[in-house]
Write a protein that holds these residues in place. Structure first.
Motif, PDB file in Angstrom:
ATOM      1  N   MET A   1       0.719  -1.151   0.035  1.00  0.00           N
ATOM      2  CA  MET A   1       0.136  -0.098  -0.162  1.00  0.00           C
ATOM      3  C   MET A   1       0.902   1.084   0.033  1.00  0.00           C
ATOM      4  SD  MET A   1      -3.021  -1.069  -0.264  1.00  0.00           S
ATOM      5  CE  MET A   1      -4.014   0.445   0.376  1.00  0.00           C
ATOM      6  N   GLU A   2       1.967   0.991  -0.185  1.00  0.00           N
ATOM      7  CA  GLU A   2       3.027   2.232  -0.168  1.00  0.00           C
ATOM      8  C   GLU A   2       3.037   2.991  -1.565  1.00  0.00           C
ATOM      9  OE1 GLU A   2       6.563   1.495   1.936  1.00  0.00           O
ATOM     10  OE2 GLU A   2       5.727   1.787   3.962  1.00  0.00           O
ATOM     11  N   PHE A   3       2.872   1.913  -2.405  1.00  0.00           N
ATOM     12  CA  PHE A   3       3.025   2.431  -4.025  1.00  0.00           C
ATOM     13  C   PHE A   3       4.479   2.761  -4.303  1.00  0.00           C
ATOM     14  CE2 PHE A   3      -1.379   2.684  -3.121  1.00  0.00           C
ATOM     15  CZ  PHE A   3      -2.042   1.929  -4.105  1.00  0.00           C
ATOM     16  N   ARG A   4       5.327   2.307  -3.673  1.00  0.00           N
ATOM     17  CA  ARG A   4       7.063   2.382  -3.907  1.00  0.00           C
ATOM     18  C   ARG A   4       7.816   1.276  -4.083  1.00  0.00           C
ATOM     19  NH1 ARG A   4       8.996   5.987   1.478  1.00  0.00           N
ATOM     20  NH2 ARG A   4       8.349   4.314   2.800  1.00  0.00           N
ATOM     21  N   MET A   5       9.079   1.406  -4.663  1.00  0.00           N
ATOM     22  CA  MET A   5       9.848   0.220  -4.706  1.00  0.00           C
ATOM     23  C   MET A   5      10.877   0.547  -3.933  1.00  0.00           C
ATOM     24  SD  MET A   5      11.172  -1.046  -8.506  1.00  0.00           S
ATOM     25  CE  MET A   5       9.701  -1.404  -9.213  1.00  0.00           C
ATOM     26  N   SER A   6      11.145  -0.752  -3.123  1.00  0.00           N
ATOM     27  CA  SER A   6      12.414  -0.876  -2.170  1.00  0.00           C
ATOM     28  C   SER A   6      13.659  -0.891  -3.032  1.00  0.00           C
ATOM     29  CB  SER A   6      12.261  -1.563  -1.169  1.00  0.00           C
ATOM     30  OG  SER A   6      12.160  -3.067  -1.855  1.00  0.00           O
ATOM     31  N   SER A   7      14.890  -0.775  -2.548  1.00  0.00           N
ATOM     32  CA  SER A   7      16.172  -0.956  -3.193  1.00  0.00           C
ATOM     33  C   SER A   7      16.182  -2.671  -3.447  1.00  0.00           C
ATOM     34  CB  SER A   7      17.378  -0.726  -2.446  1.00  0.00           C
ATOM     35  OG  SER A   7      17.304   0.563  -1.964  1.00  0.00           O
ATOM     36  N   ARG A   8      15.704  -3.396  -2.744  1.00  0.00           N
ATOM     37  CA  ARG A   8      15.792  -4.855  -2.961  1.00  0.00           C
ATOM     38  C   ARG A   8      14.829  -5.210  -4.060  1.00  0.00           C
ATOM     39  NH1 ARG A   8      15.605  -9.265   1.622  1.00  0.00           N
ATOM     40  NH2 ARG A   8      17.573  -8.358   2.247  1.00  0.00           N
ATOM     41  N   SER A   9      13.520  -4.713  -4.121  1.00  0.00           N
ATOM     42  CA  SER A   9      12.522  -4.925  -5.238  1.00  0.00           C
ATOM     43  C   SER A   9      13.193  -4.472  -6.441  1.00  0.00           C
ATOM     44  CB  SER A   9      11.317  -3.989  -4.733  1.00  0.00           C
ATOM     45  OG  SER A   9      10.697  -4.573  -3.752  1.00  0.00           O
ATOM     46  N   MET A  10      13.825  -3.202  -6.370  1.00  0.00           N
ATOM     47  CA  MET A  10      14.478  -2.663  -7.730  1.00  0.00           C
ATOM     48  C   MET A  10      15.542  -3.785  -8.282  1.00  0.00           C
ATOM     49  SD  MET A  10      15.275   1.385  -7.326  1.00  0.00           S
ATOM     50  CE  MET A  10      15.824   1.386  -8.917  1.00  0.00           C
ATOM     51  N   ASP A  11      16.370  -4.428  -7.355  1.00  0.00           N
ATOM     52  CA  ASP A  11      17.406  -5.083  -7.799  1.00  0.00           C
ATOM     53  C   ASP A  11      16.624  -6.366  -8.527  1.00  0.00           C
ATOM     54  OD1 ASP A  11      19.493  -3.655  -6.900  1.00  0.00           O
ATOM     55  OD2 ASP A  11      19.456  -4.637  -4.875  1.00  0.00           O
ATOM     56  N   ASP A  12      15.539  -6.957  -7.721  1.00  0.00           N
ATOM     57  CA  ASP A  12      14.777  -8.008  -8.559  1.00  0.00           C
ATOM     58  C   ASP A  12      14.155  -7.511  -9.954  1.00  0.00           C
ATOM     59  OD1 ASP A  12      15.637  -9.474  -6.262  1.00  0.00           O
ATOM     60  OD2 ASP A  12      13.534  -9.130  -5.212  1.00  0.00           O
ATOM     61  N   TYR A  13      13.665  -6.493  -9.976  1.00  0.00           N
ATOM     62  CA  TYR A  13      12.898  -5.990 -10.970  1.00  0.00           C
ATOM     63  C   TYR A  13      13.674  -5.666 -12.229  1.00  0.00           C
ATOM     64  CZ  TYR A  13       8.860  -3.852 -13.453  1.00  0.00           C
ATOM     65  OH  TYR A  13       7.895  -3.468 -14.268  1.00  0.00           O
ATOM     66  N   TYR A  14      14.857  -5.259 -11.777  1.00  0.00           N
ATOM     67  CA  TYR A  14      15.711  -4.867 -13.090  1.00  0.00           C
ATOM     68  C   TYR A  14      17.008  -5.660 -13.417  1.00  0.00           C
ATOM     69  CZ  TYR A  14      13.510  -0.477 -13.197  1.00  0.00           C
ATOM     70  OH  TYR A  14      12.491   0.831 -13.440  1.00  0.00           O
ATOM     71  N   GLY A  53       0.852   7.101  -5.875  1.00  0.00           N
ATOM     72  CA  GLY A  53       1.814   6.452  -6.892  1.00  0.00           C
ATOM     73  C   GLY A  53       3.233   6.875  -6.502  1.00  0.00           C
ATOM     74  N   SER A  54       4.262   6.587  -7.290  1.00  0.00           N
ATOM     75  CA  SER A  54       5.431   7.122  -7.193  1.00  0.00           C
ATOM     76  C   SER A  54       6.187   6.920  -8.458  1.00  0.00           C
ATOM     77  CB  SER A  54       6.409   6.144  -6.075  1.00  0.00           C
ATOM     78  OG  SER A  54       6.474   4.632  -6.828  1.00  0.00           O
ATOM     79  N   TRP A  55       7.728   6.971  -8.748  1.00  0.00           N
ATOM     80  CA  TRP A  55       8.278   7.043  -9.962  1.00  0.00           C
ATOM     81  C   TRP A  55       8.049   5.380 -10.469  1.00  0.00           C
ATOM     82  CZ3 TRP A  55      11.511   3.042 -10.947  1.00  0.00           C
ATOM     83  CH2 TRP A  55      12.340   2.445 -10.008  1.00  0.00           C
ATOM     84  N   SER A  56       7.758   4.484  -9.488  1.00  0.00           N
ATOM     85  CA  SER A  56       7.818   3.015 -10.085  1.00  0.00           C
ATOM     86  C   SER A  56       6.648   2.775 -10.729  1.00  0.00           C
ATOM     87  CB  SER A  56       7.878   2.167  -8.693  1.00  0.00           C
ATOM     88  OG  SER A  56       6.807   2.342  -7.955  1.00  0.00           O
ATOM     89  N   ALA A  57       5.587   3.619 -10.800  1.00  0.00           N
ATOM     90  CA  ALA A  57       4.368   3.423 -11.747  1.00  0.00           C
ATOM     91  C   ALA A  57       4.834   3.290 -13.261  1.00  0.00           C
ATOM     92  CB  ALA A  57       3.376   4.713 -11.707  1.00  0.00           C
ATOM     93  N   PHE A  58       6.077   3.861 -13.481  1.00  0.00           N
ATOM     94  CA  PHE A  58       6.578   3.884 -14.861  1.00  0.00           C
ATOM     95  C   PHE A  58       7.910   3.023 -15.106  1.00  0.00           C
ATOM     96  CE2 PHE A  58       4.586   8.037 -14.218  1.00  0.00           C
ATOM     97  CZ  PHE A  58       3.525   7.973 -15.078  1.00  0.00           C
ATOM     98  N   ALA A  59       7.992   2.171 -13.985  1.00  0.00           N
ATOM     99  CA  ALA A  59       9.301   1.324 -13.874  1.00  0.00           C
ATOM    100  C   ALA A  59       9.416   0.399 -15.338  1.00  0.00           C
ATOM    101  CB  ALA A  59       9.128   0.238 -12.817  1.00  0.00           C
ATOM    102  N   ASP A  60       8.643  -0.052 -15.982  1.00  0.00           N
ATOM    103  CA  ASP A  60       8.855  -0.720 -17.267  1.00  0.00           C
ATOM    104  C   ASP A  60       9.284   0.297 -18.447  1.00  0.00           C
ATOM    105  OD1 ASP A  60       7.752  -2.984 -16.295  1.00  0.00           O
ATOM    106  OD2 ASP A  60       5.784  -3.029 -17.262  1.00  0.00           O
ATOM    107  N   PHE A  61       8.921   1.563 -18.292  1.00  0.00           N
ATOM    108  CA  PHE A  61       9.355   2.412 -19.168  1.00  0.00           C
ATOM    109  C   PHE A  61      10.832   2.721 -18.995  1.00  0.00           C
ATOM    110  CE2 PHE A  61       4.792   3.275 -19.182  1.00  0.00           C
ATOM    111  CZ  PHE A  61       4.617   3.523 -20.383  1.00  0.00           C
ATOM    112  N   LEU A  62      11.222   2.528 -17.730  1.00  0.00           N
ATOM    113  CA  LEU A  62      12.740   2.983 -17.295  1.00  0.00           C
ATOM    114  C   LEU A  62      13.736   1.766 -17.753  1.00  0.00           C
ATOM    115  CD1 LEU A  62      11.282   5.113 -15.887  1.00  0.00           C
ATOM    116  CD2 LEU A  62      13.327   5.307 -14.501  1.00  0.00           C
ATOM    117  N   LYS A  63      13.008   0.678 -18.311  1.00  0.00           N
ATOM    118  CA  LYS A  63      13.900  -0.450 -18.856  1.00  0.00           C
ATOM    119  C   LYS A  63      13.681  -0.802 -20.252  1.00  0.00           C
ATOM    120  CE  LYS A  63      11.423  -4.500 -16.931  1.00  0.00           C
ATOM    121  NZ  LYS A  63      11.706  -5.550 -16.089  1.00  0.00           N
TER     122      LYS A  63
END
Length: 259
Positions: A1-14, A53-63
């Protein structure tokens, strides 16, 4: 419910792709946080998220390999969301515009294409009104911009009650704090629309139950038709960045190709 991506989640996502760089700096008494990817020598595109939301709403565009090869992409956390003072709302669109302008100031040689989804729509409109020399084009994605179409939602004042707010997720409380004042904020922007000379690309789904389709025609009440391109998506709801990202990429390329 925080609508944001942690550092660990970023590592996994990217994993397997280039991870965006996170940049933070101070402005007045706030933290400005944004993600950055792509070729810094290429045209600048800023993605502005909705509420919540947060910047992570556009996470797919940034990769997106094609997008980051051809553009310099930044995606901020708006005030009160993500890691830009999470929990501290900023209902003023003027102040949000000033907040995000601090990022554009870091790239003085570039004029940005601004992409705004939902409540990000009026934010980018305000930025174009306030800082026209820094904005190349506006890509509205299901934007809440027409004050006459803002719903009168009876429950929103209740969410400001101390007891109820205590049990409300922080991101939703921040969202409520800015949405409850949005109609008045949009009304204050009316004269600013008449001064806009920035090209507009409008994306709107005809099955959007959160933002009425009539919002797509609002800029046309003030701006010449020659500046506005409207793309209606049949059978599409409010969540275009996730369901039809290719339509946003088309809009970016359209605005980038304009003289």
């Amino acid at each position: 419910m925080e609508f944001r991506m942690s550092s660990r989640s970023m590592d996994d996502y990217y994993e397997g792709s280039q991870k965006p760089e996170l940049v933070s700096f101070s402005f007045d008494d706030r933290t400005v946080n944004y993600a950055e990817a792509g070729d810094k020598t290429k045209p600048l595109v800023m993605f502005v998220h909705g509420s919540p939301g947060s910047w992570s709403a556009f996470a797919d565009f940034l990769k997106d390999s094609v997008l980051i090869a051809n553009f310099h992409i930044i995606a901020p956390d708006r005030p009160g969301f993500g890691y830009s003072n999470f929990g501290r709302a900023e209902p003023s669109l003027k102040k949000q515009s000033q907040f995000l302008y601090q990022i554009l100031k870091r790239y003085p040689d570039k004029k940005a294409i601004l992409v705004g989804h939902s409540l990000g729509g009026p934010v980018i409109a305000q930025m174009a009104m306030d800082y026209p020399d820094n904005v190349r084009g506006l890509l509205f994605v299901a934007p809440s911009i027409d004050p006459a179409l803002e719903p009168d939602e009876w429950f929103r004042p209740l969410l400001r009650n101390f007891v109820i707010r205590t049990f409300t997720p922080i991101s939703l409380a921040v969202s409520n704090d800015e949405i409850i004042d949005l109609k008045e904020e949009l009304e204050m922007m009316t004269d600013g629309w008449r001064s806009l000379h920035t090209p507009v690309y409008m994306l709107q789904g005809d099955q959007d139950t959160l933002v009425p389709m009539g919002n797509a025609y609002y800029p046309g009440k003030f701006m010449p038709d020659s500046l506005i391109h409207i793309q209606l998506l049949r059978g599409v709801n409010h969540f275009i960045p996730w369901s039809h990202p290719q339509e946003i990429v088309k809009g970016i390329n359209y605005l980038n190709a304009l003289p």
